[in-house]
Enzyme design. Sequence first.
Site, PDB file in Angstrom:
ATOM      1  N   ASP A  59      14.824  15.691  -2.084  1.00  0.00           N
ATOM      2  CA  ASP A  59      14.395  15.534  -3.461  1.00  0.00           C
ATOM      3  C   ASP A  59      13.085  15.525  -3.600  1.00  0.00           C
ATOM      4  O   ASP A  59      12.280  15.363  -2.555  1.00  0.00           O
ATOM      5  CB  ASP A  59      14.776  13.946  -3.879  1.00  0.00           C
ATOM      6  CG  ASP A  59      14.636  12.926  -3.239  1.00  0.00           C
ATOM      7  OD1 ASP A  59      13.905  12.948  -2.167  1.00  0.00           O
ATOM      8  OD2 ASP A  59      15.248  11.642  -3.637  1.00  0.00           O
ATOM      9  N   ASN A 126      18.247   0.507  -6.397  1.00  0.00           N
ATOM     10  CA  ASN A 126      19.506   0.473  -7.577  1.00  0.00           C
ATOM     11  C   ASN A 126      20.480   1.339  -7.511  1.00  0.00           C
ATOM     12  O   ASN A 126      21.121   1.458  -8.417  1.00  0.00           O
ATOM     13  CB  ASN A 126      18.447   1.207  -8.673  1.00  0.00           C
ATOM     14  CG  ASN A 126      18.060   2.471  -8.601  1.00  0.00           C
ATOM     15  OD1 ASN A 126      18.351   2.996  -7.491  1.00  0.00           O
ATOM     16  ND2 ASN A 126      17.658   3.294  -9.324  1.00  0.00           N
ATOM     17  N   HIS A 128      20.862   4.366  -6.338  1.00  0.00           N
ATOM     18  CA  HIS A 128      20.825   5.689  -6.148  1.00  0.00           C
ATOM     19  C   HIS A 128      20.771   6.499  -4.627  1.00  0.00           C
ATOM     20  O   HIS A 128      20.473   5.805  -3.911  1.00  0.00           O
ATOM     21  CB  HIS A 128      19.309   6.347  -6.954  1.00  0.00           C
ATOM     22  CG  HIS A 128      18.120   6.187  -6.313  1.00  0.00           C
ATOM     23  ND1 HIS A 128      16.941   6.005  -6.787  1.00  0.00           N
ATOM     24  CD2 HIS A 128      17.773   5.915  -4.879  1.00  0.00           C
ATOM     25  CE1 HIS A 128      15.968   6.090  -5.792  1.00  0.00           C
ATOM     26  NE2 HIS A 128      16.653   5.990  -4.813  1.00  0.00           N
ATOM     27  N   GLU A 133      20.114   8.871 -10.186  1.00  0.00           N
ATOM     28  CA  GLU A 133      20.057   7.538 -10.524  1.00  0.00           C
ATOM     29  C   GLU A 133      21.254   7.211 -11.368  1.00  0.00           C
ATOM     30  O   GLU A 133      22.399   7.813 -11.433  1.00  0.00           O
ATOM     31  CB  GLU A 133      18.921   7.477 -11.708  1.00  0.00           C
ATOM     32  CG  GLU A 133      17.579   8.103 -11.190  1.00  0.00           C
ATOM     33  CD  GLU A 133      16.873   7.157 -10.328  1.00  0.00           C
ATOM     34  OE1 GLU A 133      17.554   6.237  -9.482  1.00  0.00           O
ATOM     35  OE2 GLU A 133      15.517   6.896 -10.394  1.00  0.00           O
TER      36      GLU A 133
HETATM   37  P1  PGA Z   1      13.657   3.633   1.232  1.00  0.00           P
HETATM   38  O1  PGA Z   1      14.288   4.455  -0.278  1.00  0.00           O
HETATM   39  O2  PGA Z   1      14.125   4.032   2.348  1.00  0.00           O
HETATM   40  O3  PGA Z   1      12.071   3.771   0.949  1.00  0.00           O
HETATM   41  O4  PGA Z   1      14.202   2.011   0.963  1.00  0.00           O
HETATM   42  C1  PGA Z   1      15.503   4.571  -0.165  1.00  0.00           C
HETATM   43  C2  PGA Z   1      15.686   5.459  -1.371  1.00  0.00           C
HETATM   44  O5  PGA Z   1      15.265   5.274  -2.581  1.00  0.00           O
HETATM   45  O6  PGA Z   1      16.713   6.311  -1.351  1.00  0.00           O
END
Ligand code: PGA
Length: 230
Positions: A59, A126, A128, A133
């Site tokens: 992404d 969250n 995702h 999302e």
């Molecule tokens: P992080 O993010 O590895 O910085 O905790 C995880 C994500 O948002 O996929």
Amino acid sequence: MGVEVFPDAVWAERVASRLGDKINTGNRLCLATGSTPSPIYHRVAETVSLDGMAVFLLDEFGGLEVGDPGRCASMLTRDLIEASRGSPVVHVPDVDAEDPWAAASRYGKLIGAGGIDLAIVGLGANGHVGMNEPGTSIDQRTRVVDLHPATSNAALAYGAAVAPTWGITVGMAELMEATEIWVLVAGGHKTGILNRALHGPVDPEVPASFLTEHDNCVFLVDESAHLTGA
Ligand code: PGA
């Protein structure tokens, strides 16, 4: 779907070693960036040649300058590509295109054409996956998305100059078509959402829960994240 739990102190080393064993010339990998995979990529870069591989960025944030430290491409370069022995072919979604919707569609087609051998994703606080999302459905393909405030704030934590409001993400559909998926989860702040993803109902509000329906998906988890019975 499987779950493997490692002591915190060896989690990154074990996952990196597993990834090193997996890498072969000609592999097509789809890779997340962020704080979770960073220590793994650094280890892999030191030990394995990425020559001949195709790497697809999972992404990318829109609205940030090229080279902004919070861009996912910047993180991938910093954590893996710059330090790696050998040069993989790196593909990124073109968030700078005049028409990002068309660029997202082209990126999805490029991925779909050859498929993904291994997708490495993180678990957002969250729920995702990539920038899929809460509210995402399992059949949504690579596209432009609006970001949840938590995801925008994560970009600031990664060093972005401004909080992005949109991005391009590989869709749940292309991820579910991958031959294999690893979900990396580390840290006690992920325990609650990990529990929901693994043990709650398959729920669009927790897109990571869709991954439990993939035939060849493993959650690689450290003990801190797994604590309290997740
Ligand atoms: P992080 O993010 O590895 O910085 O905790 C995880 C994500 O948002 O996929």
